[in-house]
Write a protein that holds these residues in place. Sequence first.
Motif, mmCIF file in Angstrom:
data_model
loop_
_atom_site.group_PDB
_atom_site.id
_atom_site.type_symbol
_atom_site.label_atom_id
_atom_site.label_comp_id
_atom_site.label_asym_id
_atom_site.label_seq_id
_atom_site.Cartn_x
_atom_site.Cartn_y
_atom_site.Cartn_z
ATOM 1 N N ASP A 43 0.797 -1.091 0.141
ATOM 2 C CA ASP A 43 0.044 0.009 -0.024
ATOM 3 C C ASP A 43 0.814 1.256 -0.036
ATOM 4 O O ASP A 43 0.305 2.316 0.252
ATOM 5 C CB ASP A 43 -1.141 0.105 1.238
ATOM 6 C CG ASP A 43 -0.423 0.101 2.590
ATOM 7 O OD1 ASP A 43 0.840 0.005 2.518
ATOM 8 O OD2 ASP A 43 -1.058 0.254 3.484
ATOM 9 N N ARG A 45 2.933 4.561 -1.353
ATOM 10 C CA ARG A 45 2.393 5.603 -1.926
ATOM 11 C C ARG A 45 3.661 6.562 -2.858
ATOM 12 O O ARG A 45 3.288 7.526 -2.986
ATOM 13 C CB ARG A 45 1.478 6.426 -1.470
ATOM 14 C CG ARG A 45 0.233 5.618 -1.161
ATOM 15 C CD ARG A 45 -0.856 6.693 -0.626
ATOM 16 N NE ARG A 45 -2.123 5.854 -0.418
ATOM 17 C CZ ARG A 45 -3.106 5.996 -1.619
ATOM 18 N NH1 ARG A 45 -3.068 6.634 -2.481
ATOM 19 N NH2 ARG A 45 -4.204 5.221 -1.379
ATOM 20 N N PRO A 66 -0.687 3.443 -4.767
ATOM 21 C CA PRO A 66 -0.305 1.902 -4.918
ATOM 22 C C PRO A 66 0.147 1.323 -6.180
ATOM 23 O O PRO A 66 -0.466 2.190 -7.225
ATOM 24 C CB PRO A 66 -1.019 1.231 -4.142
ATOM 25 C CG PRO A 66 -2.003 2.104 -3.306
ATOM 26 C CD PRO A 66 -1.872 3.455 -4.198
ATOM 27 N N ILE A 69 -4.164 -2.845 -6.382
ATOM 28 C CA ILE A 69 -5.049 -2.927 -5.228
ATOM 29 C C ILE A 69 -5.996 -4.301 -5.442
ATOM 30 O O ILE A 69 -6.407 -4.356 -6.560
ATOM 31 C CB ILE A 69 -6.132 -1.679 -5.193
ATOM 32 C CG1 ILE A 69 -5.445 -0.289 -4.985
ATOM 33 C CG2 ILE A 69 -7.248 -1.950 -4.176
ATOM 34 C CD1 ILE A 69 -6.358 1.008 -5.071
ATOM 35 N N SER A 85 -4.861 2.957 -8.626
ATOM 36 C CA SER A 85 -3.633 2.338 -8.546
ATOM 37 C C SER A 85 -2.905 2.363 -9.966
ATOM 38 O O SER A 85 -3.870 2.190 -11.041
ATOM 39 C CB SER A 85 -3.588 0.800 -8.195
ATOM 40 O OG SER A 85 -4.198 -0.084 -9.190
#
Length: 168
Positions: A43, A45, A66, A69, A85
């Motif tokens: 997760d 970023r 991310p 997901i 994502s």
Amino acid sequence: MNALKIDTFLVDGFELVCKVVDPSGEGVEWFYDSINEAVMFDDHRSWVYFIVVDGEIWKVGETGNPLGIRYKRGTSKQPLPGSRSRLGRYRNGDESDWVVRRRLAECLAQGSTVEFYAKKCPIAAVEITIAGSVENVGSAIHKDLEMEYLDFIFENTGSLPRLNKARK
């Protein structure tokens, strides 16, 4: 040292995320194979990624999302498609993603291997004063690091990777 070969950058912490599969052969929608779930579904970023064709870097990119997901229901190993994502968006995303998928569909049709590699970027805590109160705010470097990789490749080859239109 070849500035367009993925092997040159593995020492920097780039990891294989997955291989690309294009069942339509037309770049309509991608699926991923050989997924490194620890990287794909982290997760975190702040990432710099490479799209690699037969060991050669064709695109340098970055994301503050991310990479993938997970679906909340079902057993799909694929990342959820959509813009939350980066690799989810590449699956069936907008016009710029379509251009990449279409160009790489040609490579896949010719038997080339298309892969994603990614490097997790650090997020530093920076003290900022907001209304007189000191707060810790995360600061990420993925946008700047993408430019550093593009500059390095350009300085060593005289051109950008095939799918990077400009430095930005």
